[in-house]
Design an enzyme around this catalytic site. Structure first.
Site, PDB file in Angstrom:
ATOM      1  CB  SER A 116       8.951 102.125  -3.231  1.00 23.03           C
ATOM      2  OG  SER A 116       8.436 102.679  -2.043  1.00 23.03           O
TER       3      SER A 116
ATOM      4  NE  ARG B 216      12.199  98.767   0.208  1.00 25.66           N
ATOM      5  CZ  ARG B 216      11.336  99.761   0.249  1.00 25.66           C
ATOM      6  NH1 ARG B 216      10.120  99.537   0.696  1.00 25.66           N
ATOM      7  NH2 ARG B 216      11.665 100.950  -0.157  1.00 25.66           N
TER       8      ARG B 216
ATOM      9  CG  ASN C 268      14.191  91.858  -1.463  1.00 22.21           C
ATOM     10  OD1 ASN C 268      15.352  91.545  -1.309  1.00 22.21           O
ATOM     11  ND2 ASN C 268      13.770  93.112  -1.452  1.00 22.21           N
TER      12      ASN C 268
END
Lengths: 288, 156
Positions: A212, A216, A220
């Protein structure tokens, strides 16, 4: 008909082709990677730009550090000091060992500055560097992606680095035996029946944290890049008609809005990655 | 989103950059920040001390001023007293001197008077004698009556 169609495609790629082309890395094989996982391939563009950004960021900070003064600071020094102080304060709040902070503090600062600069590559006009690269190589299909953090390899490389640091501090603080003991007895408690459950939980936790953490940032930046591509397609569809002109204006409007919003994302994602790095390392210091 | 060896390369770069920061960037800047914090703390303490010193000095100067004023007032009072005393003394001396001069003058006047009386007595005697001589020249010899005349002169 097919030749004509092929010619048209070569001169003006369709929207799909444009996006796929922009999302393909310049790698060591010279063509797009076929398999999902292939460790014989290396993304040359990601490496060049990430190293370049790291070197630029560290060079600037090193220049400041060399002429640093405890008297009245210059503007550059003040700027670096603000970032460093911010990182140092966060590190102090999360990692309570002053000894560990000697490495963790600089690590967090590096992560923040480096990711900030790599994310900032998104601010360059989407086609600027790829077009220059295509002109240099003379190959109009040469691949180049300029945002290293929009490459999963780049972000997962860093999050795995953080995982290794976490494991190092787990062993250093709790001892190897203590850490193994924790792996089997936390979080549910010390009972032979619970050992496998605890161990599975811990493994899932480590995996989830690392994946994660990397995903992440990647998600993005990848999504941000994709939106820039879609906006670019809007302007590319410009024609001398009412729809065409409104598309052109839409490109300018949406491009400005998204670029301004992206400033937030760039800084925020760099900050989040740094904070999570500190939090994970801080967790490695705490015995359950 | 393909995975490949870039991941490991990035991992290595990550640690090299972190090591560089730890070695060359972080320590001097943190040291400078700590030094500046200390400087500021020292400066604030010095300012506090200065303020305290100023307060003390103000208090001392007020005290000194007050003392000076008191002393000056005392001096003036003393001087006034002394002046009055001097005037008093001078008056006294002058009076004594005047008395002395007056006494001297009186004595001299008296002496003068005595001398004048003496002279007058001499002259009166001579006049009397010459008168008597004139009278007696007609009657008697002056030499014969000289002793009588001397006795008269003595009684005058």
């Amino acid at each position: 008909m097919s030749t004509a169609g092929h010619e048209a495609a070569a001169n003006a790629p369709t929207a799909g082709e444009y996006i796929v082309h922009h999302l393909t890395h310049w790698n060591s094989t010279g063509h797009a990677q076929k398999d999902v996982i292939d460790f014989s391939v290396i993304n040359v563009d990601t490496m060049i730009f990430s190293v370049l950004m790291g070197v630029i960021g560290l060079f600037v900070m090193w220049r400041v550090a060399k002429s640093v003064t405890s008297g009245v600071p210059g503007r550059m020094q003040a700027a670096i000091e603000i970032v460093l102080e911010m990182v140092n304060d966060q590190a102090k709040g999360i990692v309570h060992s002053a000894e560990s902070r000697k490495f963790v503090g600089p690590l967090a600062l590096t992560v923040f500055i480096w990711i900030f600069l790599m994310n900032s590559m998104d601010f360059l006009p989407l086609d600027l560097l790829p077009t220059i690269w295509q002109a240099i190589t003379g190959d109009h299909h040469a691949y180049l992606r300029v945002v290293p953090t929009a490459d999963l390899n780049g972000t997962l490389g860093m999050s795995i680095g953080v995982l290794l640091v976490c494991i190092y501090y787990n062993v250093k603080i709790k001892g190897f035996g203590g850490w193994v003991h924790e792996l089997f007895t936390a979080p549910f408690g010390s009972h032979p029946l619970l050992y496998p459950v605890n161990f599975a939980m811990q493994m899932i936790e480590f995996l989830a944290k690392t994946v994660s953490h990397g995903m992440r940032l990647f998600g993005n930046m990848y999504a941000g890049e994709l939106v820039f591509m879609l906006i670019a397609l809007m302007g590319a569809a410009w024609t001398a008609s009412a729809t065409g002109v409104s598309l052109f204006i839409g490109h300018i409007l949406a491009g400005s809005i998204w670029a301004i919003f992206h400033i937030l994302i760039v800084a925020l994602q760099a900050f989040i990655f740094m904070m999570l790095t500190l939090v994970y390392i801080g967790q490695a210091h705490e015995a359950h | 989103m393909n995975l490949n060896a870039t991941l490991f390369a990035q991992l290595v770069v990550f640690f090299i950059l972190a090591w560089f920061t730890m070695q060359f960037v972080w320590p001097p800047i943190v040291k400078a920040l700590d030094e500046r914090a200390k400087k500021i703390a020292d400066g604030l303490a010095a300012a506090e001390r200065g303020k305290h010193d100023l307060e003390l000095a103000t208090k001392r100067s007020t005290e000194a001023l007050r003392e000076g004023k008191e002393k000056a007032a005392e001096l003036i009072a003393n001087a006034e007293k002394r002046g009055a005393q001097l005037i008093e003394e001078a008056k006294l001396t002058a009076k004594v001197e005047a008395d002395r001069i007056v006494a001297g003058a009186k004595a001299e006047i008296e002496q003068e008077a005595v001398r004048a009386k003496e002279a007058l007595r001499e002259q009166v005697a001579t006049l009397v004698v010459s008168g008597a001589e004139k009278i007696l020249r007609r009657e008697i010899n002056a030499q014969a009556h000289a002793d009588i005349l001397a006795t008269i002169k003595q009684d005058l």
